[in-house]
Design an enzyme around this catalytic site. Structure first.
Site, PDB file in Angstrom:
ATOM      1  N   GLU A 397       0.799  -1.222   0.000  1.00  0.00           N
ATOM      2  CA  GLU A 397       0.000   0.000   0.000  1.00  0.00           C
ATOM      3  C   GLU A 397       0.833   1.274   0.000  1.00  0.00           C
ATOM      4  O   GLU A 397       0.484   2.271  -0.632  1.00  0.00           O
ATOM      5  CB  GLU A 397      -0.955   0.010   1.203  1.00  0.00           C
ATOM      6  N   HIS A 464     -10.993  -5.787   9.585  1.00  0.00           N
ATOM      7  CA  HIS A 464     -11.766  -5.554   8.373  1.00  0.00           C
ATOM      8  C   HIS A 464     -13.024  -4.726   8.617  1.00  0.00           C
ATOM      9  O   HIS A 464     -13.853  -4.599   7.718  1.00  0.00           O
ATOM     10  CB  HIS A 464     -12.193  -6.896   7.738  1.00  0.00           C
TER      11      HIS A 464
END
Length: 658
Positions: A397, A464
């Site tokens: 990322e 998540h």
């Protein structure tokens, strides 16, 4: 030290000497100014000039170079006026950062130089993005990016090399191995014999070069440039050199063994090259003395220009106005045709129509190409736009965010999909320290949208299910958008893509397939910073965004006697404070409903703003309702307890009765 002229003319050999001599003489002047207290800090590149000058001289002026803080030779070889450099180092307006950042922490599009940030690593990912743009343009340009041996331990180094290798990007990764990371010697930094060996693991061509031999540097870079122009690919170059001064002048060099220092002094790149030119009859002592006097005169004249420049006068408005690049919002109204679609379909439609509208728009993310992304939002996009524009990324990322910045620098727009908003933590540094600060620091836009699938209610657990908008609303320079309805999601996404500033675009996962709305089929925009009044009433103001907007609607349906203004913020940064204040002044009571944990969330700032601006209108304390101050759990019973949905109605009724 052996110098090989190869096919270089005497004029070229002499030109390289002039180029390497200038930064040395500037540095010698800077050391005097440091001792006189006229410059606050200096990171010396004495002993390393051959790398900066040799690389820059071998590249064309229209090719991007990303230097570090010991690469004065890059700036002088690109012929930046010296008075501007002196003004930059003195924090004057004539520099490149208006006094907002120091030394070489700046860039300039005019000279195709992109400066560093102190976190070092993102520099390498930016080079990937710039080179990707050039590869897409098929213009045969090369990008050169500098780093030190210390920064090769950072994750960004490995991520950037991996991306460049996978995408075969024309990037020269230049390691200046000068022996020490501040005071830490190389044997305490890495275990391999040579840093060039690290290229092997990424399938990258790599070389070891004498960084003190300007002809070896120049000739090798010239050869590699030609090869990379014809066949785009990355190379990793380890330049063996040494730092003859401290990390910065205050550090000194006491940690360097005396014998080692003496050894490298004999390999001085300026003195040795001069000796070679004199022996070859290309340079005389008399002409060398003349050159030095000319350069010293140029330095003194330009230093005088910087010294006579007025000091910066602080201005509140100018400081705040430069946080964001000015954006002229274009309102585009849709046609009459609508479709009843889900939230997820609206996001996909906005992306598709924006890709059609902006042929320089690139989408990057994990599994977003043929697979269509974790939530299938980009399914079918490869068939429509091709893999050049819809790009699967490795799991890295940080470098991907930095590459988005590089694309922006080189004329593209970038959208980066975080597979889950939780994963943005591994890309946090370039978002808050690079994207957010670039326009404020040196006037460069960051035309990047980071899409953030977020939120709980799906029993996905601590990694998540977070809604982490507060990580970014705190950071000046970022815009944060958080829609609750399909209509808003599409229009706000389109505007976010048009906006040249960095935008964090939050998409609540639980809303993806549960919320339907009639949404215009055509392309349209909605302005950022404008809240929506969902319901009107007189007794209380409810302020919410994301999923809590729907939870608040459900509460009001179950309690029809409650007369409430329900404000959907839609955009958290910029925040529509006027809509909030107008409603609170009318109702006299306010409750802020967020899914994020309570302490430090944006609800706290909104509550403080209301207390500061509407205190005399309030009939009760401002109330906040939020999730528990714990990580979000997995099991449904625990998640239900964590989320604020079960606590809102009681808090709302208590506030009304206050």
């Amino acid at each position: 030290m052996i110098f090989y002229k190869q096919n270089l003319t005497d004029d070229k050999l002499l030109d390289l000497y002039k180029k390497i001599l200038k930064p040395r003489l500037i540095e010698e002047k800077m050391l005097i100014l440091i001792r006189q207290g006229k410059v606050s800090k200096w990171f010396s590149g004495i002993g390393q000039e051959a790398i900066s000058v040799g690389v820059t001289a071998a590249l064309d002026d229209f090719e991007y170079i990303l230097p570090m803080h010991r690469n004065l030779g890059v700036f002088t070889t690109r012929k930046i006026p010296l008075h501007r450099l002196f003004s930059q180092w003195q924090g004057k307006a004539g520099g490149f950062t208006k006094g907002r950042d120091r030394s070489f922490h700046f860039g300039t599009q005019k000279y195709n130089i992109i400066g560093m940030i102190s976190h070092l690593g993102p520099q390498l990912g930016i080079a990937d993005g710039i080179a990707l743009a050039d590869k897409l343009k098929k213009n045969k340009k090369i990008t050169a990016v500098f780093t030190g041996e210390g920064a090769t331990s950072e994750g960004d180094f490995h991520e950037a090399l991996n991306i460049a290798a996978v995408w075969q990007l024309p990037v020269m990764f230049i390691i200046e191995n000068n022996g020490y990371g501040l005071s830490t010697p190389t044997n305490e930094q890495y275990y391999c014999e040579n840093l060039a060996d690290k290229g092997i693991g990424y399938g990258i061509e790599s070389y070891i070069i004498d960084g003190n031999n300007i002809l070896e540097v120049y000739n090798k870079i010239t050869l590699l440039k030609q090869q990379m122009m014809e066949n785009p690919h990355p190379v990793l170059l380890e330049f063996k050199t040494f730092r003859l001064r401290g990390h910065e002048e205050a550090s000194g060099t006491k940690y360097v063994p005396e014998e080692l220092m003496k050894q490298w002094i004999t390999r001085d790149p300026v003195d040795n090259y001069k000796t070679f030119l004199v022996k070859e009859g290309i340079l005389s002592e008399e002409y060398d003395a003349e050159l030095r006097e000319q350069i010293k005169l140029e330095i003194d004249q330009n230093l005088n220009l910087a010294n006579t420049e007025a000091e910066i006068v602080p201005s509140y408005s100018e400081e705040l106005d430069d946080v964001y690049k000015p954006f002229q919002y274009e309102e585009i109204n849709p046609g009459s045709s609508t479709e009843n679609i889900r939230f997820i379909d609206a996001v996909s439609a906005g992306l598709k129509q924006s890709m059609e509208r902006h042929d320089n728009l690139i989408i990057m993310g994990q599994d977003i190409a043929e697979y269509g992304g974790a939530f299938k939002i980009t399914e079918g996009f490869v068939d429509l736009f091709g893999k050049d524009r819809v790009r699967n990324t490795p799991i890295c990322e940080s470098a991907v965010v930095s590459a988005g910045m590089g694309l922006s620098i080189n004329g593209y727009k970038a959208i980066i999909e975080m597979q889950f908003a939780d994963f943005v933590s591994t890309g946090f540094n370039p978002i808050v320290n690079l994207l957010a600060k670039s326009h404020y620091r040196w006037g460069e836009k960051a035309d990047v949208v980071v899409r953030m699938p977020c939120g709980g209610g799906t029993q996905a657990g601590p990694f998540h299910s977070q809604t982490n908008e507060a990580w970014f609303t705190k950071t000046p320079g970022l815009k944060v958008v958080y829609p609750a309805f399909p209509y808003d999601a599409k229009g706000l996404l389109n505007t976010s893509i048009n906006d040249p500033n960095p935008v964090l675009f939050f998409e609540h996962k639980q809303l993806y397939r549960s919320v339907y709305q009639d949404v215009p089929a055509d392309y349209y925009t909605i302005p950022l910073g404008k809240a929506a009044l969902i319901k009107e009433g007189k007794a209380v103001t409810i302020i919410a965004f994301g999923a809590p907007v729907h939870w608040a609607i459900e509460t009001l349906v179950n309690n029809p006697e409650i007369s409430a203004d329900l404000i959907d913020l839609r955009t958290l940064q910029p925040l529509d404070t006027e809509a909030i204040f107008e409603s609170v002044r009318k109702t006299g009571k306010a409750i802020i409903y967020q899914e994020d944990t309570l302490f430090g969330g944006i609800a706290s700032d909104i509550a403080a703003l209301i207390m500061e601006e509407c205190f005399e209108y309030l009939d009760a304390p401002v109330k906040r309702v939020a999730s528990l101050d714990s990580p979000i759990p997995f099991t449904k019973a625990l998640e239900d307890q964590f989320l604020p949905k079960g606590r809102f109605e009681k808090a709302l009724l208590e506030l009304i009765e206050y």
